[in-house]
Scaffold this motif. Structure first.
Motif, PDB file in Angstrom:
ATOM      1  N   ASP A 150       0.834  -1.210   0.000  1.00 49.26           N
ATOM      2  CA  ASP A 150       0.000   0.000   0.000  1.00 49.26           C
ATOM      3  C   ASP A 150       0.868   1.259   0.000  1.00 49.26           C
ATOM      4  O   ASP A 150       0.402   2.337  -0.370  1.00 49.26           O
ATOM      5  CB  ASP A 150      -0.894   0.010   1.244  1.00 49.26           C
ATOM      6  CG  ASP A 150      -1.776  -1.226   1.321  1.00 49.26           C
ATOM      7  OD1 ASP A 150      -2.501  -1.477   0.348  1.00 49.26           O
ATOM      8  OD2 ASP A 150      -1.716  -1.939   2.337  1.00 49.26           O
ATOM      9  N   LEU A 151       2.103   1.111   0.441  1.00 48.22           N
ATOM     10  CA  LEU A 151       3.053   2.221   0.515  1.00 48.22           C
ATOM     11  C   LEU A 151       4.448   1.633   0.484  1.00 48.22           C
ATOM     12  O   LEU A 151       4.682   0.559   1.050  1.00 48.22           O
ATOM     13  CB  LEU A 151       2.863   3.018   1.815  1.00 48.22           C
ATOM     14  CG  LEU A 151       3.893   4.103   2.150  1.00 48.22           C
ATOM     15  CD1 LEU A 151       3.776   5.277   1.177  1.00 48.22           C
ATOM     16  CD2 LEU A 151       3.731   4.586   3.583  1.00 48.22           C
ATOM     17  N   VAL A 152       5.382   2.310  -0.174  1.00 46.16           N
ATOM     18  CA  VAL A 152       6.785   1.895  -0.176  1.00 46.16           C
ATOM     19  C   VAL A 152       7.625   3.011   0.428  1.00 46.16           C
ATOM     20  O   VAL A 152       7.481   4.182   0.058  1.00 46.16           O
ATOM     21  CB  VAL A 152       7.286   1.566  -1.604  1.00 46.16           C
ATOM     22  CG1 VAL A 152       8.807   1.350  -1.616  1.00 46.16           C
ATOM     23  CG2 VAL A 152       6.574   0.333  -2.155  1.00 46.16           C
ATOM     24  N   LEU A 153       8.476   2.649   1.368  1.00 46.15           N
ATOM     25  CA  LEU A 153       9.463   3.583   1.920  1.00 46.15           C
ATOM     26  C   LEU A 153      10.821   3.263   1.322  1.00 46.15           C
ATOM     27  O   LEU A 153      11.251   2.107   1.308  1.00 46.15           O
ATOM     28  CB  LEU A 153       9.532   3.463   3.445  1.00 46.15           C
ATOM     29  CG  LEU A 153       8.282   3.845   4.235  1.00 46.15           C
ATOM     30  CD1 LEU A 153       8.537   3.703   5.739  1.00 46.15           C
ATOM     31  CD2 LEU A 153       7.823   5.257   3.900  1.00 46.15           C
ATOM     32  N   VAL A 154      11.481   4.299   0.811  1.00 39.41           N
ATOM     33  CA  VAL A 154      12.824   4.167   0.249  1.00 39.41           C
ATOM     34  C   VAL A 154      13.782   4.953   1.129  1.00 39.41           C
ATOM     35  O   VAL A 154      13.625   6.163   1.304  1.00 39.41           O
ATOM     36  CB  VAL A 154      12.891   4.698  -1.191  1.00 39.41           C
ATOM     37  CG1 VAL A 154      14.319   4.603  -1.728  1.00 39.41           C
ATOM     38  CG2 VAL A 154      11.920   3.941  -2.093  1.00 39.41           C
ATOM     39  N   VAL A 176      12.002   5.432  -5.869  1.00 38.67           N
ATOM     40  CA  VAL A 176      10.695   6.046  -5.624  1.00 38.67           C
ATOM     41  C   VAL A 176       9.893   6.067  -6.917  1.00 38.67           C
ATOM     42  O   VAL A 176       8.709   5.705  -6.940  1.00 38.67           O
ATOM     43  CB  VAL A 176      10.864   7.472  -5.063  1.00 38.67           C
ATOM     44  CG1 VAL A 176       9.521   8.190  -4.986  1.00 38.67           C
ATOM     45  CG2 VAL A 176      11.529   7.433  -3.684  1.00 38.67           C
ATOM     46  N   GLU A 177      10.535   6.478  -8.001  1.00 36.56           N
ATOM     47  CA  GLU A 177       9.843   6.553  -9.293  1.00 36.56           C
ATOM     48  C   GLU A 177       9.361   5.179  -9.758  1.00 36.56           C
ATOM     49  O   GLU A 177       8.260   5.051 -10.302  1.00 36.56           O
ATOM     50  CB  GLU A 177      10.774   7.169 -10.333  1.00 36.56           C
ATOM     51  CG  GLU A 177      11.139   8.613 -10.055  1.00 36.56           C
ATOM     52  CD  GLU A 177      12.221   9.147 -10.985  1.00 36.56           C
ATOM     53  OE1 GLU A 177      12.511  10.355 -10.919  1.00 36.56           O
ATOM     54  OE2 GLU A 177      12.784   8.364 -11.772  1.00 36.56           O
ATOM     55  N   VAL A 178      10.190   4.164  -9.543  1.00 41.49           N
ATOM     56  CA  VAL A 178       9.812   2.806  -9.955  1.00 41.49           C
ATOM     57  C   VAL A 178       8.549   2.368  -9.218  1.00 41.49           C
ATOM     58  O   VAL A 178       7.619   1.807  -9.815  1.00 41.49           O
ATOM     59  CB  VAL A 178      10.968   1.808  -9.697  1.00 41.49           C
ATOM     60  CG1 VAL A 178      10.478   0.368  -9.831  1.00 41.49           C
ATOM     61  CG2 VAL A 178      12.118   2.064 -10.669  1.00 41.49           C
ATOM     62  N   SER A 179       8.492   2.617  -7.922  1.00 38.35           N
ATOM     63  CA  SER A 179       7.314   2.245  -7.149  1.00 38.35           C
ATOM     64  C   SER A 179       6.078   2.977  -7.646  1.00 38.35           C
ATOM     65  O   SER A 179       5.006   2.379  -7.832  1.00 38.35           O
ATOM     66  CB  SER A 179       7.539   2.551  -5.664  1.00 38.35           C
ATOM     67  OG  SER A 179       6.392   2.220  -4.908  1.00 38.35           O
ATOM     68  N   GLU A 180       6.217   4.265  -7.885  1.00 30.54           N
ATOM     69  CA  GLU A 180       5.069   5.058  -8.332  1.00 30.54           C
ATOM     70  C   GLU A 180       4.570   4.586  -9.689  1.00 30.54           C
ATOM     71  O   GLU A 180       3.364   4.595  -9.959  1.00 30.54           O
ATOM     72  CB  GLU A 180       5.447   6.536  -8.350  1.00 30.54           C
ATOM     73  CG  GLU A 180       5.637   7.104  -6.936  1.00 30.54           C
ATOM     74  CD  GLU A 180       6.180   8.515  -6.908  1.00 30.54           C
ATOM     75  OE1 GLU A 180       6.748   8.955  -7.939  1.00 30.54           O
ATOM     76  OE2 GLU A 180       6.037   9.183  -5.861  1.00 30.54           O
ATOM     77  N   VAL A 213      -2.770   1.595   5.769  1.00 30.14           N
ATOM     78  CA  VAL A 213      -1.706   0.757   5.195  1.00 30.14           C
ATOM     79  C   VAL A 213      -1.633  -0.562   5.959  1.00 30.14           C
ATOM     80  O   VAL A 213      -1.380  -0.575   7.167  1.00 30.14           O
ATOM     81  CB  VAL A 213      -0.339   1.480   5.229  1.00 30.14           C
ATOM     82  CG1 VAL A 213       0.787   0.548   4.791  1.00 30.14           C
ATOM     83  CG2 VAL A 213      -0.370   2.722   4.341  1.00 30.14           C
ATOM     84  N   GLY A 214      -1.858  -1.664   5.257  1.00 29.25           N
ATOM     85  CA  GLY A 214      -1.730  -2.981   5.867  1.00 29.25           C
ATOM     86  C   GLY A 214      -0.446  -3.685   5.464  1.00 29.25           C
ATOM     87  O   GLY A 214       0.071  -4.525   6.192  1.00 29.25           O
ATOM     88  N   THR A 215       0.062  -3.324   4.276  1.00 26.44           N
ATOM     89  CA  THR A 215       1.325  -3.899   3.777  1.00 26.44           C
ATOM     90  C   THR A 215       2.222  -2.770   3.315  1.00 26.44           C
ATOM     91  O   THR A 215       1.810  -1.916   2.515  1.00 26.44           O
ATOM     92  CB  THR A 215       1.066  -4.866   2.608  1.00 26.44           C
ATOM     93  OG1 THR A 215       0.193  -5.901   3.036  1.00 26.44           O
ATOM     94  CG2 THR A 215       2.377  -5.468   2.111  1.00 26.44           C
ATOM     95  N   LEU A 216       3.437  -2.757   3.817  1.00 28.75           N
ATOM     96  CA  LEU A 216       4.396  -1.698   3.496  1.00 28.75           C
ATOM     97  C   LEU A 216       5.632  -2.313   2.865  1.00 28.75           C
ATOM     98  O   LEU A 216       6.157  -3.309   3.358  1.00 28.75           O
ATOM     99  CB  LEU A 216       4.764  -0.933   4.770  1.00 28.75           C
ATOM    100  CG  LEU A 216       5.745   0.236   4.599  1.00 28.75           C
ATOM    101  CD1 LEU A 216       5.281   1.439   5.413  1.00 28.75           C
ATOM    102  CD2 LEU A 216       7.161  -0.165   5.034  1.00 28.75           C
ATOM    103  N   GLY A 217       6.081  -1.725   1.763  1.00 29.83           N
ATOM    104  CA  GLY A 217       7.333  -2.140   1.146  1.00 29.83           C
ATOM    105  C   GLY A 217       8.479  -1.299   1.684  1.00 29.83           C
ATOM    106  O   GLY A 217       8.301  -0.113   1.966  1.00 29.83           O
TER     107      GLY A 217
END
Length: 324
Positions: free
Chosen positions: A229-233, A246-250, A273-277
């Motif tokens: 649901d969200l990726v933190l880089v 960040v761009e790849v995730s978006e 957010v239940g699943t975070l990358g």
């Protein structure tokens, strides 16, 4: 009468959060080597050791080396003649080591060997009389270093497909191309396609210039982002490879945030957010990954899952002058 409320009850009350941790992530072989070069130079020569430009684009790493006696400067004229100096992993124009030799300075070149490979390709292409189209981001230290390997006017920078359309060359001109090592794999492929369509005879590099670590980290994000649901880089704003993650995730349709460390996280980001990358750019140490997981565990009940898409075993040799 209500039962007393214990801390483990609070723990159970936390919402669960699945954290998909990308692998590979974090330090690459070139960054490992560059940091070790500064540390060994400090051991060999004693503090201070000057470093031209940030050795790698990570504030935590730079601050740690500064605490050990490294002094970071932007230009060689800020370094005393009798002080040792290290050149950053991003590479430097030829004029920099030439000036260091003229001043009889002790210098150590920490340029990533994969960047040095691009430098050598540029020299060979110029020797063949080709004009080089260089795909990269204007102002990035690696771009400045690579363009500084050839005579002025022999290399032209492009950043986008649109830039290719504006190039002042014809299809019969003797052209070749190279790329920055930390670009978006997908963006670069589009630009290369545009170059080949406009200039059918353009000479490609013998092997992919985008480095293995950049490609691997982007591939890992492509694997985790669709399930998150969200990726933190974790990475610095001036770190090209981190911004690309960040761009790849978006592009996968998943919101992403670039953070330098755990304290940058706004707990409101986790709403819904239940699943975070989670991943880290090639300049970010693993301890910052653990710091982020520990911070998330303060707010949520964490289930960690490592998603591995490649194995990395690359190791680069240290410069001869630092090896006993």
């Amino acid at each position: 009468m209500n039962a007393p409320f214990h801390q483990n009850d609070a723990q159970q009350a936390k919402l669960s959060l699945t954290v998909l941790i990308a692998a590979p992530r974090g330090f690459c072989a070139g960054v490992d080597r560059a940091i070790e070069i500064v540390e060994r130079a400090l051991e060999r020569y004693g503090a201070p050791v000057y470093v031209r430009h940030e050795i790698v684009h990570n504030r935590y790493v730079v601050d740690g080396l500064r605490a050990k006696g490294a002094i970071f400067v932007e230009e060689l004229d800020e370094v005393p003649d009798d002080a040792p100096v290290v050149f950053s992993a991003h590479g430097v124009p030829k004029t920099v080591p030439a000036e260091a030799e003229r001043r009889e300075m002790i210098y150590v070149d920490a340029t990533c060997p994969l960047v040095s490979k691009v430098h050598r390709q540029a020299e060979r292409q110029i020797e063949k009389g080709q004009h080089i189209i260089f795909i990269g981001h204007e102002g990035h230290p690696e771009v400045i270093g690579t363009m500084g390997q050839v005579p002025a006017g022999r290399m032209t920078l492009v950043e986008t497909v649109e830039d290719v359309a504006d190039l002042p060359f014809g299809p019969q001109d003797d052209l070749s191309f190279l790329t920055q090592t930390t670009l978006s794999v997908d963006d670069t492929a589009q630009i290369v396609d545009a170059l080949k369509q406009r200039f059918p005879h353009i000479v490609a590099p013998k092997a992919e210039d985008i480095c293995y670590a950049t490609s691997n980290r982007q591939a890992a994000v492509k694997e985790i982002a669709p399930a998150a649901d969200l990726v933190l880089v974790i990475g610095a704003p001036n770190s090209s490879n981190s911004v690309r993650l960040v761009e790849v995730s978006e592009r996968c349709g998943t919101d992403a945030r670039l953070i330098q460390r755990a304290s940058d996280i706004d707990p409101a980001w986790l709403d819904g957010v239940g699943t975070l990358g989670l991943t880290a750019g090639a300049s970010a140490p693993e301890r910052l990954v653990r710091e982020v997981v520990d911070q998330l565990a303060q707010w949520r009940s964490i289930e960690e899952r490592k998603i591995r898409t490649a194995e990395e075993k690359m190791v680069f040799k240290l410069p001869r002058q630092l090896v006993d």
